[in-house]
Design an enzyme around this catalytic site. Sequence first.
Site, PDB file in Angstrom:
ATOM      1  N   SER A 172     -24.123  32.277 -25.473  1.00  0.00           N
ATOM      2  CA  SER A 172     -23.008  33.106 -25.973  1.00  0.00           C
ATOM      3  C   SER A 172     -23.043  33.097 -27.494  1.00  0.00           C
ATOM      4  CB  SER A 172     -21.681  32.504 -25.502  1.00  0.00           C
ATOM      5  OG  SER A 172     -20.597  33.063 -26.209  1.00  0.00           O
ATOM      6  N   TYR A 185     -15.407  25.838 -23.572  1.00  0.00           N
ATOM      7  CA  TYR A 185     -16.459  26.860 -23.442  1.00  0.00           C
ATOM      8  C   TYR A 185     -17.420  26.808 -24.635  1.00  0.00           C
ATOM      9  CZ  TYR A 185     -18.490  31.519 -22.650  1.00  0.00           C
ATOM     10  OH  TYR A 185     -19.352  32.573 -22.428  1.00  0.00           O
TER      11      TYR A 185
END
Length: 287
Positions: A172, A185
């Site tokens: 990401s 995350y």
Amino acid sequence: MVKNIYEDQNYPEAVLPSCPIDKKLKGQTAIVTGASSGIGQSIALAMGRAGANVIINYISGDEALKEMVPEIERCGGKAIGFQADVSKEDQVQAIFAKACEEFGTVDILVNNAGLQQDAAFDEMTLAQWQKVIDVNLTGQFLCAREAVREFKKSGVKKEVSCAAGKIICVSSVHEVIPWAGHVNYAASKGGVMLMMKSIAQECAPFRIRINSICPGAIKTPINTEAWSTPEAQKELLKLIPYQRVGETADIARVAVWLASDDSDYINGTSIFVDGGMCLYPGFATGG
Ligand code: BGC
């Protein structure tokens, strides 16, 4: 209906046909984790369209397989759905055992399965922290370790690829962009980055390649609320210099390229596919 990934942005059929004539991954077997929706689904279809056999790993949402399997088989590869939780060692080993039983070996792993469990930092429970680390980081470790074991065993099969195997980690932009309210995350993706690079350093001599794709904001079920209303989309576009929200096809095309010998000299790299989200867009007019 499973969408032709190349139709999302109206690419002319002649440029990017739905079944590429040049089947760069023909004869290879790919495991794609978390592949029943979103980015994983698009990557699984694109691998199939490039001629690969595909193990479509999923934990839920198996109804998607009814359309994915025939679509991949129409393009020449074979496809099998396999339910497994990537954070469980025995279940990961079962995915690889199934792939080897059906197709002889594994050539490509796409470490895609991932989730978010968002909370303000001081309200984040240990269970929320642990779940995200278990799936996003430990899951990628378990799958990559199994893949490397298989790649070392099989070695290079010259007829299909000049590498013994390829691993693609779906990371990401948040492997480098800190993310308030999503500490678990961001920590998992930062972990994926150095895990990937350390594996690359260790395993390159065995002709194993591992790279990451770092998506920015891509339209998927994980972030629907960030793009599904005009107001949300306007806010989101402030973070994207290129002024469009990404499509899963943007990621799938890069994944096929990273799995193919066209990217043979690329190893241990994070490729950001984010419309410029990492360019500190806030500084375009300030600073
Ligand atoms: C997250 C999305 C988010 C994007 C950009 C992704 O890794 O899963 O929810 O929209 O990063 O912030």
